[in-house]
Design a protein around this motif. Structure first.
Motif, short mmCIF file in Angstrom:
data_model
loop_
_atom_site.label_atom_id
_atom_site.label_comp_id
_atom_site.label_asym_id
_atom_site.label_seq_id
_atom_site.Cartn_x
_atom_site.Cartn_y
_atom_site.Cartn_z
N HIS A 7 -36.97 98.43 4.99
CA HIS A 7 -38.69 98.08 5.12
C HIS A 7 -38.44 96.40 5.38
CE1 HIS A 7 -38.34 98.07 0.53
NE2 HIS A 7 -39.71 97.14 0.74
N ARG A 8 -39.13 96.15 5.81
CA ARG A 8 -39.67 94.28 5.81
C ARG A 8 -40.80 93.87 4.40
NH1 ARG A 8 -41.82 94.17 11.72
NH2 ARG A 8 -39.54 94.55 12.81
N TYR A 13 -40.19 87.73 4.63
CA TYR A 13 -39.26 88.33 5.41
C TYR A 13 -41.12 87.50 6.87
CZ TYR A 13 -37.80 91.21 9.90
OH TYR A 13 -36.74 91.07 10.83
N PHE A 14 -40.03 86.03 7.05
CA PHE A 14 -41.25 84.90 8.25
C PHE A 14 -40.70 85.52 9.25
CE2 PHE A 14 -39.44 82.34 4.03
CZ PHE A 14 -40.89 82.56 3.20
N ALA A 15 -42.01 85.22 10.10
CA ALA A 15 -41.91 84.77 11.52
C ALA A 15 -42.22 83.25 11.74
CB ALA A 15 -42.62 85.84 11.49
N PHE A 16 -41.85 83.91 12.99
CA PHE A 16 -41.58 81.42 12.83
C PHE A 16 -42.84 81.80 13.95
CE2 PHE A 16 -38.65 80.24 11.01
CZ PHE A 16 -37.28 81.19 10.90
N PHE A 26 -40.39 72.79 18.40
CA PHE A 26 -40.83 72.38 16.79
C PHE A 26 -40.80 74.24 16.49
CE2 PHE A 26 -41.44 68.68 17.76
CZ PHE A 26 -41.97 67.66 16.70
N ARG A 27 -39.77 74.53 15.97
CA ARG A 27 -40.05 75.73 15.12
C ARG A 27 -39.91 76.27 14.17
NH1 ARG A 27 -35.77 80.65 15.14
NH2 ARG A 27 -37.48 82.59 15.47
N VAL A 28 -40.85 76.39 13.27
CA VAL A 28 -41.38 76.51 11.83
C VAL A 28 -42.03 77.65 11.45
CG1 VAL A 28 -41.45 74.45 11.62
CG2 VAL A 28 -43.09 76.02 12.15
N PRO A 29 -41.36 77.78 9.91
CA PRO A 29 -41.78 79.40 9.27
C PRO A 29 -43.62 79.13 9.83
CG PRO A 29 -40.31 78.73 8.04
CD PRO A 29 -40.71 77.96 8.91
N ARG A 30 -44.10 80.74 10.04
CA ARG A 30 -45.54 80.29 10.64
C ARG A 30 -46.23 81.17 9.25
NH1 ARG A 30 -47.56 85.47 14.34
NH2 ARG A 30 -46.60 86.71 12.52
N THR A 49 -43.09 90.05 14.90
CA THR A 49 -41.91 89.52 14.18
C THR A 49 -41.64 87.95 15.44
OG1 THR A 49 -41.19 91.22 15.34
CG2 THR A 49 -41.81 91.49 12.55
N GLY A 50 -42.29 88.26 15.68
CA GLY A 50 -41.96 87.07 16.76
C GLY A 50 -42.20 85.79 17.58
N ASP A 51 -42.32 85.43 18.50
CA ASP A 51 -42.97 83.43 17.86
C ASP A 51 -44.23 83.88 18.24
OD1 ASP A 51 -40.65 82.57 16.79
OD2 ASP A 51 -39.83 81.60 18.89
#
Length: 214
Positions: A7-8, A13-16, A26-30, A49-51
């Motif tokens: 399980h997450r 459990y970071f999404a971005f 830029f792609r950063v933790p959401r 869980t996606g961007d």
């Protein structure tokens, strides 16, 4: 063999979130960019869980956004990024747009350390432009302590309202003030008078009020 159910983790459990700013991505933790108080809406891409994709408008510049990310995500653990006063001002501006109050307070604290060690006029301009109202009184006190007249350019830079407050404070302290800069401080009213000394004693335009001719 018993299979373990994977399980997450709910916290780690970071999404971005992906931001496009001008020609940069830029792609950063959401989790720090959920922006509940901001007026910027993400465009969902895929499942949760996606961007997310957020395209920022022309009023936001990629270099300014980079400074905001540096303030939020230092690249070395427990070692804050060293930003210049200009870069912290970019953080201050964008943190307000994104509704990131704690980041804005952090930027204000860093800017205060920089500006209060330097020219109080520059600090006052920064305070006016960024609505840092708690800076105003201590900075005017610093200006009064210098006991020197302000130049026309300095008075114009701080704006009419603050220039009048400075003129009142300087006049009350007996410091000089340029008449040709657009403000004149009248002679202080004696303590025996029933009328208090107020900012209304400042006369815009460098002219004294005259009584009406009868």
């Amino acid at each position: 063999m018993v299979q373990t159910q994977i399980h997450r983790d709910t916290d780690f459990y970071f999404a971005f979130r992906t931001f496009r700013v001008e020609d940069a991505v830029f792609r950063v933790p959401r989790h720090l960019f959920l922006m509940p108080d901001a007026k910027i809406e993400p465009v969902p891409q895929g499942d949760d869980t996606g961007d997310d994709l957020v395209e920022l408008g022309g009023e936001i510049k990629k270099d300014d956004f980079l400074q905001l990310l540096r303030a939020v995500y230092p690249r070395e653990y427990n070692n804050p990024e060293t930003l210049s006063s200009t870069q912290w001002q970019a953080v201050l501006k964008l943190s307000k747009i994104f509704g990131m109050d704690e980041v804005r307070q952090k930027a204000a604290r860093n800017l205060k350390g920089i500006f209060f060690a330097g020219d109080p006029i520059d600090a006052l301009i920064c305070a006016r432009e960024n609505k840092l109202d708690d800076w105003i009184s201590p900075l005017i006190d610093k200006i009064v302590q210098r006991k020197r007249e302000l130049t026309e350019d300095e008075l114009e830079s701080v704006g009419t309202f603050l220039a009048m407050k400075i003129a009142w404070a300087l006049g009350a302290a007996g410091a000089p003030m340029r008449e040709k800069a657009g403000f004149e401080f009248k002679e202080p009213i004696s303590s025996s008078s029933s009328s208090p000394v107020t900012p209304s004693t400042l006369v815009p335009g460098g002219m004294k009020k005259k009584g009406k001719k009868r």
